[in-house]
Design a protein around this motif. Structure first.
Motif, short mmCIF file in Angstrom:
data_model
loop_
_atom_site.label_atom_id
_atom_site.label_comp_id
_atom_site.label_asym_id
_atom_site.label_seq_id
_atom_site.Cartn_x
_atom_site.Cartn_y
_atom_site.Cartn_z
N ASN A 217 17.65 -12.56 -6.24
CA ASN A 217 16.61 -13.48 -5.73
C ASN A 217 15.65 -12.84 -4.74
N GLY A 218 14.42 -13.26 -4.83
CA GLY A 218 13.46 -12.93 -3.78
C GLY A 218 12.85 -11.54 -3.87
N THR A 219 13.16 -10.81 -4.94
CA THR A 219 12.63 -9.45 -5.04
C THR A 219 11.21 -9.44 -5.60
N GLY A 220 10.80 -10.56 -6.18
CA GLY A 220 9.47 -10.62 -6.79
C GLY A 220 9.56 -10.64 -8.31
N LYS A 221 10.70 -11.07 -8.80
CA LYS A 221 10.93 -11.04 -10.26
C LYS A 221 9.99 -11.99 -11.01
N THR A 222 9.88 -13.23 -10.50
CA THR A 222 9.04 -14.22 -11.19
C THR A 222 7.57 -13.76 -11.23
N THR A 223 7.12 -13.31 -10.08
CA THR A 223 5.73 -12.82 -10.01
C THR A 223 5.55 -11.62 -10.95
N THR A 224 6.56 -10.76 -10.99
CA THR A 224 6.47 -9.57 -11.85
C THR A 224 6.35 -9.96 -13.33
N PHE A 247 19.60 -21.81 -13.19
CA PHE A 247 20.61 -21.94 -12.13
C PHE A 247 20.00 -22.39 -10.81
N ARG A 248 18.94 -21.71 -10.41
CA ARG A 248 18.39 -21.94 -9.07
C ARG A 248 17.41 -23.12 -9.07
N ALA A 249 17.54 -23.98 -8.07
CA ALA A 249 16.64 -25.11 -7.93
C ALA A 249 15.21 -24.60 -7.76
N GLU A 253 10.20 -24.59 -12.22
CA GLU A 253 8.86 -25.00 -11.75
C GLU A 253 8.04 -23.77 -11.33
N GLN A 254 8.72 -22.86 -10.65
CA GLN A 254 8.03 -21.67 -10.14
C GLN A 254 7.43 -20.83 -11.28
N ILE A 255 8.25 -20.57 -12.27
CA ILE A 255 7.77 -19.72 -13.38
C ILE A 255 6.76 -20.50 -14.24
N THR A 355 8.90 -3.67 -6.84
CA THR A 355 7.85 -4.53 -6.30
C THR A 355 7.53 -4.15 -4.86
N LYS A 356 6.41 -4.66 -4.40
CA LYS A 356 5.97 -4.52 -2.99
C LYS A 356 5.79 -3.07 -2.56
N ALA A 357 5.51 -2.21 -3.52
CA ALA A 357 5.26 -0.80 -3.18
C ALA A 357 4.05 -0.68 -2.26
N ASP A 358 3.11 -1.63 -2.40
CA ASP A 358 1.91 -1.61 -1.54
C ASP A 358 2.27 -1.71 -0.06
N ALA A 359 3.42 -2.35 0.23
CA ALA A 359 3.80 -2.53 1.64
C ALA A 359 4.88 -1.54 2.06
N LEU A 380 5.00 -0.27 -10.83
CA LEU A 380 5.09 -0.59 -9.41
C LEU A 380 4.30 -1.87 -9.18
N GLY A 381 4.87 -2.79 -8.43
CA GLY A 381 4.12 -3.96 -7.98
C GLY A 381 3.34 -3.54 -6.75
N VAL A 382 2.04 -3.81 -6.78
CA VAL A 382 1.21 -3.29 -5.69
C VAL A 382 0.36 -4.38 -5.02
N GLY A 383 0.85 -5.62 -5.04
CA GLY A 383 0.11 -6.69 -4.39
C GLY A 383 0.53 -8.03 -4.94
N GLN A 384 -0.12 -9.08 -4.48
CA GLN A 384 0.34 -10.42 -4.83
C GLN A 384 -0.44 -11.05 -5.99
N SER A 385 -1.50 -10.41 -6.44
CA SER A 385 -2.23 -11.02 -7.56
C SER A 385 -1.63 -10.57 -8.89
N1 LIG Z 1 2.89 -7.41 -1.44
C1 LIG Z 1 3.53 -7.73 -2.56
N2 LIG Z 1 4.15 -8.92 -2.66
C2 LIG Z 1 4.80 -9.21 -3.81
C3 LIG Z 1 4.84 -8.30 -4.89
N3 LIG Z 1 5.56 -8.89 -5.89
C4 LIG Z 1 5.95 -10.09 -5.45
N4 LIG Z 1 5.51 -10.30 -4.19
C5 LIG Z 1 5.73 -11.47 -3.35
O1 LIG Z 1 7.12 -11.61 -3.08
C6 LIG Z 1 7.47 -12.97 -2.95
C7 LIG Z 1 8.66 -13.27 -3.85
O2 LIG Z 1 8.26 -13.15 -5.17
P1 LIG Z 1 8.90 -14.07 -6.32
O3 LIG Z 1 8.31 -13.63 -7.58
O4 LIG Z 1 8.78 -15.49 -5.97
O5 LIG Z 1 10.39 -13.62 -6.19
P2 LIG Z 1 11.62 -13.85 -7.18
O6 LIG Z 1 12.32 -12.57 -7.40
O7 LIG Z 1 11.23 -14.63 -8.34
O8 LIG Z 1 12.53 -14.60 -6.25
P3 LIG Z 1 13.14 -15.99 -6.46
O9 LIG Z 1 11.95 -16.92 -6.36
O10 LIG Z 1 14.08 -16.10 -5.29
O11 LIG Z 1 13.78 -15.96 -7.77
C8 LIG Z 1 6.22 -13.75 -3.32
O12 LIG Z 1 5.59 -14.15 -2.13
C9 LIG Z 1 5.36 -12.74 -4.05
O13 LIG Z 1 3.98 -13.00 -3.92
C10 LIG Z 1 4.16 -7.04 -4.74
O14 LIG Z 1 4.15 -6.16 -5.62
N5 LIG Z 1 3.52 -6.82 -3.56
#
Ligand SMILES: Nc1nc2c(ncn2[C@@H]2O[C@H](COP(=O)(O)OP(=O)(O)OP(=O)(O)O)[C@@H](O)[C@H]2O)c(=O)[nH]1
Length: 402
Positions: A217-224, A247-249, A253-255, A355-359, A380-385
């Motif tokens: 969780n929380g690594t940025g999987k959904t966004t990726t 599984f997770r509440a 909706e998020q995806i 993910t979050k290599a930009d930071a 590499l994830g390099v931002g939030q868009s």
């Molecule tokens: N700066 C930056 N932020 C990112 C990147 N990828 C994801 N994020 C941010 O990380 C946070 C978590 O991303 P999610 O995609 O919600 O994470 P998840 O792994 O789906 O986590 P769960 O929601 O817990 O399942 C969000 O605020 C994203 O915008 C990235 O490459 N760079």
């Protein structure tokens, strides 16, 4: 990105340059200070030059036998002297691999005579570089570089540098930079996968390319997943997303929200439904509608949770994904590497998205993860868009660091 690693590598280049150049200068000064000897050396040297100059035979010898090896040719006058004293010796010296000059009888003889050390340049020894490389090893580990990776880099650099001869200060920087680049290239040289090629094959075969995403969780999987969908859309493919994190509440909706934003069809069931069934339905949908890519979200779970890992194995059995991608947060450094190993053991990972290599100022995970689990970093994830995803190229990373 990766500023800390960058600084450490350039710091090492600077320290080695300073140390080795100052040692060489000190060595030269000492030679010049010996009373009488310098004069004598110079006179002998001039005499030898005079004897040597008009020698047609010598010129011919030089043309016939160019000193092909940089480490040898750089000796300059020494080469000419040894040509006079020993033709045979010179012939022996034309060889492919630079010799460990400490062991060479010729070198020892030169040092003893004193006369020749006037023109002999410094040869790098293990002792010269050990402390600085040890310091680098420690600071790499502070930047979350895995211990085996730090060791491999240091050993490779050492192997490259020891025995090299320095002619000028800039040589040390150049040799060290090259040695570091080579060491890092080796670390990042895991065989990679071409996703576009795989998608193209899938399109031609009429079977969709199935990619399953795993990670906690929380690594940025959904966004990726949304970013990878965008990556394929930009190339003319039509993906479908499976909301298999039941599984997770809030996960569905998020995806769904991301899918809506990028205009991609999402296949979903109710919370608590069988994730393998959701993934299966998404594959059927893709086949029925001629969509080329199926992207399967899975519940972010701790790698130690056996039940949830078993559930993931079930998705794998049912859908038979072409690729399982581990998504890790590069900011978590060694933890990301550790998690990747655990997921690899449990379900088998084919590639990595960090993910979050930009930071990420440290860069340790990016440098280590592929080598440690022997799987390539794909993106590499390099931002939030949704566009903030870049294909990972080892050459790019090497250029970033050194
Ligand atoms: N700066 C930056 N932020 C990112 C990147 N990828 C994801 N994020 C941010 O990380 C946070 C978590 O991303 P999610 O995609 O919600 O994470 P998840 O792994 O789906 O986590 P769960 O929601 O817990 O399942 C969000 O605020 C994203 O915008 C990235 O490459 N760079």
């Amino acid at each position: 990105m990766f500023e800390s690693l960058k600084k450490k590598f350039s710091g090492t280049i600077g320290k080695l340059s300073d140390k080795l150049s100052s040692e060489e200068e000190a060595g030269e000064n000492r030679q010049e200070e010996v009373p009488g000897e310098t004069k004598e050396t110079t006179e002998t040297f001039e005499k030898l030059e005079k004897i040597e100059e008009p020698s047609a035979e010598k010129k011919e010898l030089e043309t016939e036998e160019p000193l092909v090896e940089e480490k040898e040719s750089e000796t300059g006058v020494k080469g000419r002297l040894s040509g006079i004293f020993s033709r045979e010796k010179k012939e022996e010296k034309v060889e492919e691999k630079p010799a460990e000059t400490h062991d060479e009888p010729e070198e020892v003889a030169e040092e003893k005579s004193g006369m020749f050390s006037f023109v002999t340049k410094k040869t790098i020894s293990e002792k010269d570089i050990d402390d600085i490389l040890f310091e680098l090893e420690m600071s790499l580990m502070e930047s979350d570089v895995a211990m085996e990776v730090a060791e491999k880099i240091i050993n490779s650099v050492k192997e490259d540098l020891v025995g090299r001869k320095i002619r000028r200060r800039s040589d040390v920087a150049e040799f060290t930079r090259d040695a570091l680049k080579k060491a890092i290239s080796e670390i990042l040289g895991v065989e990679t996968k071409d996703l576009k090629e795989m998608a193209d094959k899938a399109r031609k075969s009429g079977e969709p390319l199935k990619i399953m995403f795993v990670g906690i969780n929380g690594t940025g999987k959904t966004t990726t997943i949304a970013k990878v969908a965008t990556y394929f859309i930009n190339d003319g493919y039509t993906p479908v997303i499976a909301a298999a994190d039941t599984f997770r509440a809030g996960a569905i909706e998020q995806i769904s929200h991301h899918a809506e934003n990028i205009g991609v069809k999402i296949i979903k069931h109710k919370k608590g439904a069988d994730p393998a069934a959701v993934a299966y339905d998404a594959v059927e949908h893709a086949k029925a509608k001629g969509k080329e890519i199926v992207l399967i979200d899975t519940a972010g779970r701790m790698q130690t949770n056996v039940n949830l890992m078993d559930e993931m194995k079930k998705i794998k059995r049912v859908v038979k994904p072409d690729l399982i991608i581990y998504v890790g947060d590069s900011l978590t450094g060694n933890d990301a590497v550790e998690q990747a190993s655990k997921f690899d053991e449990a379900v088998g990972v084919d590639g990595i998205v960090l993910t979050k290599a930009d930071a990420d100022a440290k860069g340790g995970a990016a440098l280590s993860i592929g080598y440690v689990i022997n799987k390539p970093i794909l993106f590499l994830g390099v931002g939030q868009s949704y566009e903030d995803i870049m294909e990972f190229k080892p050459e790019w990373m090497v250029d970033q660091l050194v």
